[in-house]
Design a protein around this motif. Sequence first.
Motif, PDB file in Angstrom:
ATOM      1  N   GLU A 179       0.833  -1.213   0.000  1.00 42.41           N
ATOM      2  CA  GLU A 179       0.000   0.000   0.000  1.00 42.41           C
ATOM      3  C   GLU A 179       0.866   1.260   0.000  1.00 42.41           C
ATOM      4  N   PHE A 180       2.111   1.138   0.436  1.00 42.97           N
ATOM      5  CA  PHE A 180       2.884   2.341   0.758  1.00 42.97           C
ATOM      6  C   PHE A 180       4.081   2.610  -0.154  1.00 42.97           C
ATOM      7  N   ILE A 232     -11.314   2.607  -7.427  1.00 44.55           N
ATOM      8  CA  ILE A 232      -9.872   2.494  -7.638  1.00 44.55           C
ATOM      9  C   ILE A 232      -9.401   1.224  -6.942  1.00 44.55           C
ATOM     10  N   GLN A 233      -8.493   0.511  -7.562  1.00 44.91           N
ATOM     11  CA  GLN A 233      -7.873  -0.655  -6.931  1.00 44.91           C
ATOM     12  C   GLN A 233      -6.352  -0.536  -7.059  1.00 44.91           C
ATOM     13  N   ALA A 234      -5.637  -1.061  -6.074  1.00 40.11           N
ATOM     14  CA  ALA A 234      -4.175  -1.154  -6.160  1.00 40.11           C
ATOM     15  C   ALA A 234      -3.802  -2.560  -5.699  1.00 40.11           C
ATOM     16  N   LYS A 236      -2.138  -5.680  -4.287  1.00 42.10           N
ATOM     17  CA  LYS A 236      -0.958  -5.940  -3.452  1.00 42.10           C
ATOM     18  C   LYS A 236      -0.351  -7.253  -3.927  1.00 42.10           C
ATOM     19  N   GLY A 254       1.224   6.126  -7.061  1.00 39.23           N
ATOM     20  CA  GLY A 254       1.481   7.164  -6.064  1.00 39.23           C
ATOM     21  C   GLY A 254       2.955   7.288  -5.731  1.00 39.23           C
TER      22      GLY A 254
ATOM     23  N   PHE B 180      -6.621   5.907  -1.147  1.00 35.88           N
ATOM     24  CA  PHE B 180      -6.189   6.634  -2.344  1.00 35.88           C
ATOM     25  C   PHE B 180      -6.273   8.151  -2.249  1.00 35.88           C
ATOM     26  N   LEU B 257      -4.551  11.092  -5.236  1.00 37.73           N
ATOM     27  CA  LEU B 257      -4.780  10.802  -6.653  1.00 37.73           C
ATOM     28  C   LEU B 257      -6.234  10.399  -6.902  1.00 37.73           C
TER      29      LEU B 257
END
Lengths: 299, 299
Positions: A179-180, A232-234, A236, A254, B180, B257
């Motif tokens: 996440e970071f 939004i998805q990120a 992992k 990001g 986000f 973002l």
Amino acid sequence: MTTTTRHDEYPSRATSEPSITPRHDPVVCPPSEPLREVLSPSSLLDYQRDGYLVIEDVFTQSETEVLRSELADLRASRDVRSDPRTVLEPGDQTVRSIFEVQRLSELFAGVLADTRLVDCARQILGSPVYVHQSRVNFKPALRGKEFFWHSDFETWHVEDGMPRMRALSCSIALTDNTEFNGPLMVIPESHHWYVACVGETPERHYEQSLRRQEYGTPDAESLRWLVDRGGIQAPKLHAGSVVLFDCNMMHASGVNLSPYARSNLFVVYNAIDNALVAPYGVDEPRPTYIANRDPSPIG
Amino acid sequence: MTTTTRHDEYPSRATSEPSITPRHDPVVCPPSEPLREVLSPSSLLDYQRDGYLVIEDVFTQSETEVLRSELADLRASRDVRSDPRTVLEPGDQTVRSIFEVQRLSELFAGVLADTRLVDCARQILGSPVYVHQSRVNFKPALRGKEFFWHSDFETWHVEDGMPRMRALSCSIALTDNTEFNGPLMVIPESHHWYVACVGETPERHYEQSLRRQEYGTPDAESLRWLVDRGGIQAPKLHAGSVVLFDCNMMHASGVNLSPYARSNLFVVYNAIDNALVAPYGVDEPRPTYIANRDPSPIG
């Protein structure tokens, strides 16, 4: 002889108003010839609907460690640092990205041709494929910068002359994505829509755009429209995992505020019958290390 | 009469080498007088160990909506925009933060004195408290910038003269905090350690530091040391929820973002017997709208 204006399925940067129109191309294509089926029907449906797919642990931890070590060697090489295919951090001399990495490293060349990746690309695109672009990216600890929302296809169409949405990107995590540390962020379902950007593209735009983005940037209202629908998805990921995503997926990343660097290997597969033509928005196409014009099949 | 050099429990920005030393002050203090007990023993233990505590839905949705609307009015006010207590975005004229917000808004003044917050602060700090600092923060959609890792106490000690670690911050989410939109990030357990920063602080540093950070910034190695031990957390919150965190907690926030703005109300409560003295690292203390020098108890 009369001159005819070429039809453009996906105009962008041509007017002063942005627009959102439906995509004209299928996301998952029926095969043009018998192909190995490595993805399950439900994975294909997920990809069709969301525009991306995570495949966990494609490469083993020891394979990934070798790739990380290769990246470290390349970043430290004086020849690589002065190569035009290398992008340095703005205001800094560290290596951010290295393009056409298969020409610099047999190891990375082997990964791009690995059937674990190529078979997925062939199955989704329904066609033999070639490598349109490749690069390694390095996002340094604590100071890795963000990359604003964009559709790769918009740029590839306008600046490189990719005719249709018949390509996909493959991001291989060389370090864990958390996440970071500024991971890939996607707007699910955004690949179903084409966001035309405003303005005209200056010639030789790529010399700046790989460092700072100004043109080919979607407007705030269109982005909000897309996020209102898809969120939004990120994803992992463990190192060695892969994200496949459609060429028209709206994505971003990001800042890396973690104290650990993040790196990935990025390869774009394009259907061989979707090879580049003259760019749709500029006179001079970008260099071939950014946009390969030789559609020889791989794998 | 002879001049004696004042003892400094927490020196920083005095040498060319960073250092990490254990904290000298308790995190949760035994009460100096009988106080209302609003936090459970296990919540107090969590706060003691991690350095922060999330309290969900302290304010109702309708209360939060009124506060958001008040913030919008303040941001739109010409008087507020030209007020020295207002910080504008760098390279932009939009309002990022407004300090000493209780002087500009009765509504916000009421929130700072609300027993739902003050009782928590009194219980943790074991003392009556006063408002050391307050502000509203606004992180705009798509372009809200990051804020690098820092301990507030380091700055409050060096630039304002806060003697000991007897303060806490209270961040009230006025909008949802998501993965986000650049939410508060903390390094759990970092509050047990004092990271002394390198270098000397220029006079009137605050005029720049609220926009760009240069001094009072921890070094990469210390940050890695802390994250190796405690990791990073970014609490996800509904609007109306509250994060309490220790004055010496290492914290940061990423870029926004998302296509939605993020805002919060931020208040620092300090124990009344920990009132400010002369700064430990500069000659001239910062203005009172940033660092209140009147320890009159609140609540």
